[in-house]
Write an enzyme that holds these catalytic residues in place. Structure first.
Site, PDB file in Angstrom:
ATOM      1  N   GLU A   1    -116.289  38.803  83.604  1.00 35.59           N
ATOM      2  CA  GLU A   1    -116.472  40.022  82.350  1.00 35.59           C
ATOM      3  C   GLU A   1    -118.169  40.275  81.934  1.00 35.59           C
ATOM      4  O   GLU A   1    -118.326  41.064  81.533  1.00 35.59           O
ATOM      5  CB  GLU A   1    -116.090  39.545  81.047  1.00 35.59           C
ATOM      6  CG  GLU A   1    -114.687  39.127  80.940  1.00 35.59           C
ATOM      7  CD  GLU A   1    -114.265  38.253  79.142  1.00 35.59           C
ATOM      8  OE1 GLU A   1    -113.058  39.264  78.945  1.00 35.59           O
ATOM      9  OE2 GLU A   1    -114.339  37.244  79.417  1.00 35.59           O
TER      10      GLU A   1
ATOM     11  N   ARG B   1    -111.394  43.417  79.342  1.00 39.08           N
ATOM     12  CA  ARG B   1    -112.257  42.827  79.893  1.00 39.08           C
ATOM     13  C   ARG B   1    -113.536  42.829  79.231  1.00 39.08           C
ATOM     14  O   ARG B   1    -114.137  44.073  78.760  1.00 39.08           O
ATOM     15  CB  ARG B   1    -113.084  43.702  81.785  1.00 39.08           C
ATOM     16  CG  ARG B   1    -113.700  42.545  82.401  1.00 39.08           C
ATOM     17  CD  ARG B   1    -114.293  43.426  83.458  1.00 39.08           C
ATOM     18  NE  ARG B   1    -114.277  42.583  84.741  1.00 39.08           N
ATOM     19  CZ  ARG B   1    -114.076  42.559  86.392  1.00 39.08           C
ATOM     20  NH1 ARG B   1    -113.722  44.265  86.266  1.00 39.08           N
ATOM     21  NH2 ARG B   1    -114.791  41.903  86.529  1.00 39.08           N
TER      22      ARG B   1
ATOM     23  N   SER C   1    -112.725  35.300  81.506  1.00 37.68           N
ATOM     24  CA  SER C   1    -113.776  34.346  82.295  1.00 37.68           C
ATOM     25  C   SER C   1    -113.380  32.876  82.543  1.00 37.68           C
ATOM     26  O   SER C   1    -114.092  32.672  83.501  1.00 37.68           O
ATOM     27  CB  SER C   1    -114.490  35.236  82.138  1.00 37.68           C
ATOM     28  OG  SER C   1    -115.659  35.919  81.704  1.00 37.68           O
TER      29      SER C   1
ATOM     30  N   VAL D   1     -96.104  74.224 101.178  1.00 39.45           N
ATOM     31  CA  VAL D   1     -97.310  73.752 102.679  1.00 39.45           C
ATOM     32  C   VAL D   1     -97.530  72.136 102.185  1.00 39.45           C
ATOM     33  O   VAL D   1     -97.361  71.845 103.320  1.00 39.45           O
ATOM     34  CB  VAL D   1     -98.556  74.317 103.245  1.00 39.45           C
ATOM     35  CG1 VAL D   1     -98.929  74.012 103.646  1.00 39.45           C
ATOM     36  CG2 VAL D   1     -97.804  75.863 102.976  1.00 39.45           C
TER      37      VAL D   1
ATOM     38  N   CYS E   1    -107.819  42.721  93.886  1.00 44.16           N
ATOM     39  CA  CYS E   1    -107.339  42.588  94.016  1.00 44.16           C
ATOM     40  C   CYS E   1    -106.022  43.026  95.535  1.00 44.16           C
ATOM     41  O   CYS E   1    -104.894  42.666  95.673  1.00 44.16           O
ATOM     42  CB  CYS E   1    -106.926  43.605  92.442  1.00 44.16           C
ATOM     43  SG  CYS E   1    -105.932  45.367  93.311  1.00 44.16           S
TER      44      CYS E   1
ATOM     45  N   ASN F   1     -97.339  70.982  98.880  1.00 47.58           N
ATOM     46  CA  ASN F   1     -96.785  70.352  98.535  1.00 47.58           C
ATOM     47  C   ASN F   1     -97.878  69.915  96.813  1.00 47.58           C
ATOM     48  O   ASN F   1     -97.583  68.780  95.977  1.00 47.58           O
ATOM     49  CB  ASN F   1     -95.912  69.236  98.412  1.00 47.58           C
ATOM     50  CG  ASN F   1     -94.878  68.698  97.585  1.00 47.58           C
ATOM     51  OD1 ASN F   1     -94.308  70.204  96.498  1.00 47.58           O
ATOM     52  ND2 ASN F   1     -94.590  67.939  97.058  1.00 47.58           N
TER      53      ASN F   1
ATOM     54  N   SER G   1    -103.015  74.317 101.139  1.00 41.28           N
ATOM     55  CA  SER G   1    -103.038  75.369 101.908  1.00 41.28           C
ATOM     56  C   SER G   1    -104.245  76.583 100.799  1.00 41.28           C
ATOM     57  O   SER G   1    -103.925  76.429  99.887  1.00 41.28           O
ATOM     58  CB  SER G   1    -101.332  75.820 102.302  1.00 41.28           C
ATOM     59  OG  SER G   1    -101.499  76.565 100.767  1.00 41.28           O
TER      60      SER G   1
ATOM     61  N   ALA H   1    -105.863  43.598  86.257  1.00 41.62           N
ATOM     62  CA  ALA H   1    -105.020  43.264  85.195  1.00 41.62           C
ATOM     63  C   ALA H   1    -105.891  44.073  83.704  1.00 41.62           C
ATOM     64  O   ALA H   1    -105.866  44.290  82.983  1.00 41.62           O
ATOM     65  CB  ALA H   1    -104.842  42.541  84.820  1.00 41.62           C
TER      66      ALA H   1
ATOM     67  N   ASP I   1    -110.981  75.957  91.976  1.00 37.55           N
ATOM     68  CA  ASP I   1    -112.197  76.654  92.409  1.00 37.55           C
ATOM     69  C   ASP I   1    -112.230  77.305  92.847  1.00 37.55           C
ATOM     70  O   ASP I   1    -114.020  78.386  92.960  1.00 37.55           O
ATOM     71  CB  ASP I   1    -113.299  75.115  92.827  1.00 37.55           C
ATOM     72  CG  ASP I   1    -113.759  74.524  91.509  1.00 37.55           C
ATOM     73  OD1 ASP I   1    -113.596  74.438  90.651  1.00 37.55           O
ATOM     74  OD2 ASP I   1    -113.225  72.745  91.290  1.00 37.55           O
TER      75      ASP I   1
END
Length: 1251
Positions: A1180, A831, A999, A176, A27, A178, A264, A716, A277
């Site tokens: 599909e 699909r 398809s 820093v 796509c 964001n 940061s 889609a 973490d």
């Protein structure tokens, strides 16, 4: 690096070209992001390793390709060999000619030619302007202040200035990267009037080695910290760097590289998010924080900011974090960090942990112990009491047993709404400690093998985490006939017609369209209740908002607000009642998206709750809430058959829903023309005609006033049809009322809340079979969750019935299908359209029969597979010859039996890791059930310069339909593809076009294009015969002079398909696509994590028009299927509010999830007389083959349960997440949860004997 207008990326020309020519875009919406990630890597490392390539893409998502072709493009820059060389002769396991090729076949394994690539020449890249660098170096730093409408942004240059600012604005956050404050402001409505950006302050960027460790500035990026720690580990002895190693371990999977480059180190700590973490390992390792405020400096331990209570340990609003001190580890000190997340990379943890132990010198007596957990609770938790109790104990099984019981007793995990299962989190907590116990025991043995026994050999593999490696792949397809004209592109792997434009960012999507003069932006206001009466809508505050133009409600709809495609209506604006959370009640139009969004949040809607609120299938059954009609299919005498079978099993399986997660969200631009009520609609849709129809009806104008245009769609998968029409009507009503152009681009969050997805599915089945494995009777009921309106739910239920047999001949079969009416957003086409669910049910009872008979699942599949030309359960004749060929080839190419033996051997030698393998066949019927749904038209113009303009009713959404149509026109007109151009799909050129679904796009539009071209050629024939040596241009000029029309329409009436539900018989499909997939996986029994090791796919797709496009479709669909069956999990509150509403919470497969070895083979051509050039529609079919991973996981779990002599039958639901895998690999740790009390002994999980 230079960005031009819109999405265009004019950089890294070499990679852009290679990505396009390796077929790495479908796509194309995600492609510029891929380009930028790899371009940044190549600028820093012109000859990158495969590990660097994989790491660079860990933060990128693609929904179309399955990542393989993108990685193929990346491999062309890697200098080292990517081959696995696993065979004894040093060759790749995937590239054995005797295994993969029938010597008589003329096959090819290359979809691109590396000879065509431009070489990478770093000297030709754009450089950062030296003048700007000199200016930056020479100019004195000064404070920067930017003021917006609501926010002031300040960037100080010294620590003292920062402390003054913090004293003045104590509540202002420091920003820093964001990556924490930004999402809070954007998604959670948090507002900060002042933001302070301290990144330029030297004190916050410090790097200092001291006698006892390493001090790092709080503003250092996580990438920088990662590099610093990597260098330190190489520089210092292993004994000193155990803390560094544990922190680095977490950094490798924390976010993607893009996030680590800006986020940061200090921000990660100071945000105190439970999902960090780093914090547990930093706290456990006694890392220190250096704090400063005006006139004061102090140091506190990281662990203190997570301690209970307040006081001196709490960071005050005026204080800032200047730097972090990470100590060296000492002799006899061991540190580890652990995490488990919904996806291995770039995903927030379900649970994480940091653990440290220090022993009395020369002993295994615990001197100091730290255990910190995160992710599982609202903040970091320290198991303080446990650590204190265990101090002084020997590091042995008795200590392990007591530690697990104490941890579970000390750390209470309250279940919170929308949370992962509490039992799973608790199991992870003790499993992590057990893993730490094994690691330390092994280290003690290394230190002193005489005194410490270490761990059994078969436990060793669990100490290695799964790593993401560059996948090996091979694609096998049939070469074109040598006699075919070199100019004829059919059957060749032609690059996507927009591939280069995708890679350069020049491909235009809806939100790239230039703004129209006076354009307004629309933000929808959605219901927050699942079922309620609307008492009042107060828009007064919203209308006062900056830039707000108007609020649009149901009262502004000039004509139809409801559409009755069946008994229950589809609704544009809710009027008196809402029937799901996310239903559009009204919409705000303003001069910018930000203003519209801010005003939408101020609309106040008062509700009165209505009963019942039905969210689940079980609740729908209880309230008898269904869409009509209910459907049934039956053949044979089911009741009689059950009386004669040897065995009967009964079961139930639940399959969760799935979001489309197309990369381009629902997008549209509506432009009123100013006269005759004409409107241009630019919409990202699969079905322009239905958009035109719904918008015209809602405005009360004829369809000929509404022109719908589609250039391309950014993904889609069935999600951009009817409901996109309703959204387009919302925008059109606003444009009609305001007489302005209106742009509606849904945010990812709004898209996921408003739009439905794949239907959740529940099946109950009863299966009768003989001792030899023959299945003779099946009785089943399917329930699908249709959501609040019908959309296509009944049709999905019908298809699930028609395709339920998959590859098997069941002589006596009965099945009902019910579409449940609930208070969730309406579920829609996706699909596969019902087959991925009903096929999984079928394969589940096949596997249950295997368990019961003691035969292998593949044996049961072979016994019951269609063998000869016979009728399906709806009495359509089926020839299964190619099904059997696919199955046998897949068996052979995957070396199934030898790998099964190797897996059994691996499983004997590894206790905490197990492998599994499964091979699954597929019969995918092609057809839309009704002739008029497969009609198609095309329009072809030839201009006097010989160029050709082609248009047709199909929509390009990544499946390469325009590329294939140009290939068809090229063959038919016998001219090069370069002379043919496709402009757009539009209701002005091809009216009443059917949706691009099922398809069928290439099949039906290809026939129409062929028809148009043949009409033109027929007109040109007399001229060509008169001048056979002339050129194409000569003939066209002559035709014009002779007044021969150079424009033609082509038409295809559709396939003769029908189904009589009263009789339960018909011919609903035109032909069948066959395939088989074999997948191998490895699971970690302690966490439930898994890795996809290898997948081999064989598909019968007739004669491929474009093997590169078709193989890309198979791989992309397969990986999307892996998402449905193993990881994509939707979570709702008890009030019907969707929790998983963005990439943070909803995980689709990433690069780390694709098989390490990936082979796709196209079956040697078989003639398909029904479709263009004997091809088959392939979009599909590959999706269902993703369930081979599901059953490989089931096989691995079965191996665990057999080894542990767990006799109880078990059922697995979809998605088969780590939580389910862990729960079914039952052991003493899961037993502790079952007892709800940590009383279960770990006596049989010890280190010196096998359980």
């Amino acid at each position: 690096m230079e960005m031009s207008a819109g999405r265009s990326v004019v950089c890294g020309i070499s990679f852009q070209e290679r990505l396009a020519k390796c077929h790495g875009s479908q796509c194309g919406f995600c492609t510029p992001g891929m380009v930028m990630s790899i371009y940044a890597l190549l600028r820093n490392h012109p000859e990158p390793t495969s590990e660097q390539m994989i790491a660079a893409l860990a933060g990128n998502l693609c929904r179309c390709t399955g990542y393989r072709p993108i990685l193929d493009a990346c491999k062309t820059f890697c200098k080292e060999s990517i081959c696995c060389q696993r065979k004894a002769n040093g060759k790749c396991c995937l590239n054995q000619e005797d295994n993969l090729f029938d010597n008589e076949e003329k096959v090819s394994t290359s979809l691109f030619s590396a000879d065509e690539f431009q070489p990478l020449d770093p000297t030709q890249e754009l450089i950062f302007p030296p003048e700007l660098m000199r200016m930056a170096e020479n100019q004195p730093k000064r404070t920067l202040v930017f003021r917006g409408e609501r926010v002031t942004w300040i960037s100080p240059v010294s620590l003292d200035e920062l402390l003054d600012l913090k004293a003045t604005y104590p509540k202002a956050p420091l920003v820093v990267g964001n990556t924490s404050v930004g999402p809070d402001m954007k998604f959670r409505g948090v507002f900060h009037p002042v933001l302070i950006a301290p990144a330029r302050i030297p004190d916050l960027n410090v790097l200092k080695y001291t006698n006892d460790g390493l001090t790092l500035g709080a503003a250092c990026s996580l990438s920088l910290v990662k590099d610093i720690l990597t260098n330190a580990i190489a520089k210092f002895p292993e004994e000193k760097t155990r803390v560094f190693c544990a922190v680095l371990q977490q950094l490798r999977t924390l976010g993607g590289e893009q996030i680590r480059n800006v986020a940061s180190f200090g921000g990660n700590i100071i945000s105190r998010k439970s999902t960090s973490d780093l914090n547990p390992v930093l706290a456990a390792s006694n890392c220190m924080l250096n704090l400063a405020s005006k006139g004061q400096r102090r140091q506190i331990a990281v662990s203190d900011i997570f301690a209970d209570g307040v006081g001196n340990n709490t960071i005050t609003p005026e204080e800032i974090l200047v730097s972090i001190h990470i100590p060296y580890s000492r002799r006899g000190e061991y540190v580890s960090a652990f995490r488990q997340a919904p996806r291995r990379e770039n995903a927030l943890p379900i649970t994480n942990a940091g653990m440290r132990v220090l022993f009395e010198e020369g002993t295994d007596i615990i001197k100091d112990l730290s255990i910190f957990y995160g992710g599982a609770v609202s903040t970091r938790v320290c198991a303080k009491q446990t650590c204190w109790t265990l101090t002084g104990r020997h590091w042995n099984e008795q200590m392990l047993d007591e530690a697990c019981r104490l941890v579970l007793k000390e750390i209470a995990l309250p279940g919170s709404a929308g949370d992962e299962n509490v039992d799973y989190k608790k199991t992870l907590m003790v499993s992590f400690f057990y893993r730490f116990f094994l690691e330390v025991s092994q280290s003690l043995k290394t230190m002193d093998p005489c005194h410490y026994p270490g761990i059994p050999v078969e436990y060793g593999s669990v100490l290695q985490d799964f790593k993401t490696r560059m996948p090996q792949s091979i694609q096998i397809y049939q070469d074109v006939d040598p006699s075919q004209s070199p100019q004829d592109p059919v059957g060749r792997p032609v690059m996507h017609q927009s591939g280069i434009k995708h890679a350069t960012g020049e491909a235009v999507y809806i939100d790239d369209l230039p703004s129209v003069d006076g354009e307004l932006f629309l933000a929808p206001v959605t219901s927050s209740r699942a079922h309620a009466k609307i008492v009042s809508i107060d828009t007064s505050e919203a209308l006062k908002g900056a830039g707000v133009f108007d609020v649009i409600t149901a009262h502004d709809v000039p004509a139809a607000n409801e559409f009755h495609f069946s008994d229950d209506p589809e609704i544009i604006f809710a009027k008196n009642e809402v029937i799901c959370v996310g239903q559009i009640v009204c919409a705000v139009v303003a001069d910018s998206y930000v203003h519209a969004k801010q005003a939408a949040a101020k609309v106040k809607i008062e509700y009165e709750m209505l009963e019942p609120v039905i969210l689940t299938i079980e609740e729908a059954i209880k309230h008898n809430s269904f869409f009509e009609p209910k459907r049934k299919l039956e053949q044979g005498n089911v009741d009689e058959a059950f009386e004669t079978v040897d065995n009967i099993i009964e079961g139930e399986i639940c399959i969760g829903g799935q979001k489309h997660f197309y990369m381009e969200t629902q997008s549209m631009l509506v432009v009123p023309k100013g006269e005759d009520k004409e409107m241009d609609l630019y919409v990202s849709t699969q079905h322009p005609a239905v958009i035109q129809e719904i918008v015209a009806a809602s405005l009360g104008v004829p369809a000929n006033r509404i022109m719908c245009h589609v250039k391309r769609v950014g993904g889609a998968f069935g999600g951009k049809i009817l409901r996109t029409g309703l959204l387009a009507s919302v925008a059109a009503v606003a444009a009609n009322k305001t007489s302005r152009a209106v742009r509606l681009i849904l945010s990812r969050e709004d898209d996921m809340v408003i739009m439905g997805g794949r239907h959740p599915f529940m099946a109950k089945y009863k299966v009768g079979f003989m001792n030899d494995g023959r299945i003779t009777a099946v009785d089943a009921i399917y329930y699908i969750n249709g959501g609040c309106t019908p959309d296509e739910s009944v049709l999905v239920a019908e298809v699930s019935l028609l395709k339920m047999d998959n590859a098997y001949k069941i002589p006596n079969l009965r099945c009902w299908a019910y579409a449940c009416k609930t208070n969730l957003p309406s579920n829609i086409a996706f699909r596969g359209f019902g087959f991925p669910q009903s096929g999984l049910v079928t394969e589940t009872w096949i596997t249950d029969v295997a368990d019961k008979t003691g035969l292998s699942p593949e044996k049961i599949r072979e016994i019951n597979m269609y063998k000869k030309s016979e009728q399906t359960h709806f009495k359509q004749t089926l020839d299964p010859q190619n099904l059997i060929r696919c199955w046998n080839e897949c068996m052979e190419k995957s070396a199934y039996y030898s790998r099964r033996t190797a897996i059994n051997e691996f499983n004997k030698q590894n206790y905490w890791k197990k492998r599994g393998i499964a091979i699954v066949p597929m019969k995918f019927p092609f057809g839309l059930g009704t002739p008029y749904l497969s009609q198609a038209a095309a329009l072809v113009h030839i201009y006097t310069d010989g160029s050709v303009l082609l248009t047709h009713g199909g929509i390009e959404m990544g499946q390469g339909i325009h590329t294939k149509m140009i290939q068809v026109a090229s063959r038919e007109l016998n001219i090069p593809m370069s002379r043919i151009h496709f402009c757009e799909t539009s209701t002005t050129t091809v009216p009443n076009a059917c949706a691009s679904v099922g398809s069928a796009g290439t099949d039906v539009n290809g026939m129409a294009v062929k028809d148009a071209c043949q009409t033109l050629l027929k007109r040109l024939q007399p001229i060509i015969e008169k001048n056979p040596t002339g050129t194409w241009n000569d003939w066209i000029r002559e035709a014009f002079k002779q007044s021969v029309s150079l424009s033609a329409t082509g038409y295809f009436r559709g396939y003769n398909e029908y189904m009589d539900w009263e009789k339960g018989e018909g011919h609903p499909f035109t032909y069948f696509i066959f395939g088989a997939a074999c997948s191998e996986v490895e699971i970690n029994c302690l966490t439930g994590d898994h890795k996809n090791l290898r997948t081999d796919i064989v598909m019968d797709i007739g004669c491929s028009i474009n093997p590169a496009v078709d193989i890309g479709q198979i791989e992309g669909a397969f990986v999307q299927g892996v998402g449905l069956y193993t990881m994509e999990e939707l979570k709702y509150s008890s009030e019907g509010v969707l929790y998983t509403r963005g990439p943070d919470q909803y995980k689709i497969p990433a690069v780390c999830d694709i098989p390490e070895q990936f082979s796709v083979s196209l079956l040697s051509p078989s003639q398909n007389p029904y479709a263009i050039y004997a091809s088959k529609g392939i979009g599909e079919a590959g999706f269902f083959l993703g369930c081979s991973v599901f059953f490989a996981l089931r096989d691995a779990v079965t191996g665990v349960r057999n080894e542990r002599e767990l006799k109880k039958t078990f059922a697995l639901n979809s998605p088969l997440t780590a939580e389910q895998i862990r729960a079914n690999c039952a052991d003493a740790f899961t037993g502790m949860m079952a007892n709800n009390e940590a009383s279960s002994s770990l006596g049989h999980i010890c280190v010196d004997d096998k359980p």
